[in-house]
Enzyme design. Structure first.
Site, short mmCIF file in Angstrom:
data_model
loop_
_atom_site.label_atom_id
_atom_site.label_comp_id
_atom_site.label_asym_id
_atom_site.label_seq_id
_atom_site.Cartn_x
_atom_site.Cartn_y
_atom_site.Cartn_z
N HIS A 127 40.73 39.86 46.65
CA HIS A 127 39.30 40.65 45.90
C HIS A 127 37.73 39.91 46.07
CE1 HIS A 127 41.74 43.38 44.46
NE2 HIS A 127 42.61 43.19 43.27
N ASP A 164 50.34 42.20 47.81
CA ASP A 164 49.67 42.68 46.50
C ASP A 164 49.84 44.81 45.90
OD1 ASP A 164 48.39 41.07 43.89
OD2 ASP A 164 47.09 43.16 44.12
N HIS A 166 47.82 46.04 44.46
CA HIS A 166 45.81 46.25 44.76
C HIS A 166 45.63 45.55 46.49
CE1 HIS A 166 46.14 45.09 40.29
NE2 HIS A 166 45.42 46.17 40.14
N ASP A 247 52.43 42.32 41.87
CA ASP A 247 52.30 43.22 40.63
C ASP A 247 52.87 44.56 41.18
OD1 ASP A 247 50.59 43.14 42.63
OD2 ASP A 247 48.29 42.99 41.20
#
Length: 310
Positions: A127, A164, A166, A247
């Protein structure tokens, strides 16, 4: 065949100010899982820490941002970079060693001293935009690794696969105007951080594959086979980097995708096959998310088990 495993106690010293999902216990559980007999052949490496890491960070992040993240934090205190992202007394060394791990992995794997590597680092990175830390991430480890491979090993075509849950907005921001780096991401949408739509294509080098809440392993595999794998095959990378977030597991508390350990085993096998076909087997995996400790440990074990057998 040699698989490197990067770990260090400094990663445990990036300590949260409150009960935080991105905690040192994540690495403790991974370490326990990888002490099982089937992982005895892992080659354990200590990440370097020194002046070289400052130069490596600046391959992606400007000096002002680097100084902001690495500023001294008094022991026992914390400073926030956003509501989810913090600095503690041990954060600077953890971030530096994370960068050291991924760049050393590039040196070892590209240099032919190892076949592949798994970097069990924290804080995570995907991120982190070039001038902004966010989403638990301080520096963008995977982007730094890619740029290190380009600048120091003259690797021309690098593929980054991010599974991931996200979207890796920071990695996309780093390379969306650089055709020599392919970024492929599977991620839940709509979801944090609000990027990763299919029409975000960069200069033709960004492949975003949104997943609806509730997506199971069968649908996930279908989309990977239809979109991600053909994109990788068309690109013909010389090095494959993996943002390995776990995740999207059905037990993870932060998301709503329904993957299980066997899905992580499968995607790792597919990526290993791509690396063997185009990259001389060269693959480096870097830990991102994964917040149910038991699911994380089991998923990492499945992932690393495939790397060991590659």
């Amino acid at each position: 065949m040699t698989t490197l495993y990067y770990a260090h106690d400094d990663f445990l010293r990036h300590t949260p100010p409150f009960e935080h999902p991105e905690s040192p216990d994540r690495l403790r559980r991974i370490e326990k899982a990888l002490q099982a007999p089937e992982f005895a052949k892992l080659v354990r490496k200590s990440p370097p820490l020194g002046p070289a890491q400052y130069d490596q960070i600046r391959l992606i992040h400007p000096q002002a941002h680097t100084d902001r993240v690495l500023r001294p934090i008094p022991e026992g205190s914390h400073q926030y970079l956003d509501p989810d992202t913090y600095l503690s007394h041990g954060s600077a060394n953890a971030a530096l060693r994370a960068v050291g791990a991924v760049c050393d992995a590039v040196d070892q794997v590209v240099g032919g001293k190892a076949d592949n590597a798994f970097c069990a680092v924290r804080p995570p990175g995907h991120h982190a935009e070039p001038d902004r830390s966010m989403g638990f991430c301080l520096f963008n480890n995977i982007a730094i690794a890619a740029e290190h491979a380009r600048k120091h090993h003259s690797i021309r075509r690098i593929a980054i696969v991010d599974f991931d849950v996200h979207h890796g907005n920071g990695t996309q921001a780093a390379f969306e105007r650089q055709a020599e780096v392919l970024y492929v991401s599977t991620h839940e949408m709509p979801f944090y951080p609000g990027t990763g739509y299919p029409n975000e294509t960069g200069v033709g080098n960004i492949v975003n594959i949104p997943l609806a809440a509730g997506t199971d392993g069968a649908e996930y595999r279908r989309k990977v086979e239809m979109i991600a794998l053909p994109a990788l095959q068309r690109f013909e990378p010389e090095l494959l980097l993996v943002s390995a977030g776990f995740d999207a597991h059905r037990d993870d508390p932060l998301a709503d995708i329904e993957l299980v350990e066997d899905d992580y085993r499968w995607i790792t096998e597919e990526l290993v096959a791509v690396a063997k076909e185009f990259c001389k087997g060269r693959l480096i995996s870097v830990l991102e998310g994964g917040y149910n400790l038991e699911a994380l440990a089991r998923s990492v074990a499945a992932h690393v088990g495939v790397l060991l057998q590659a």
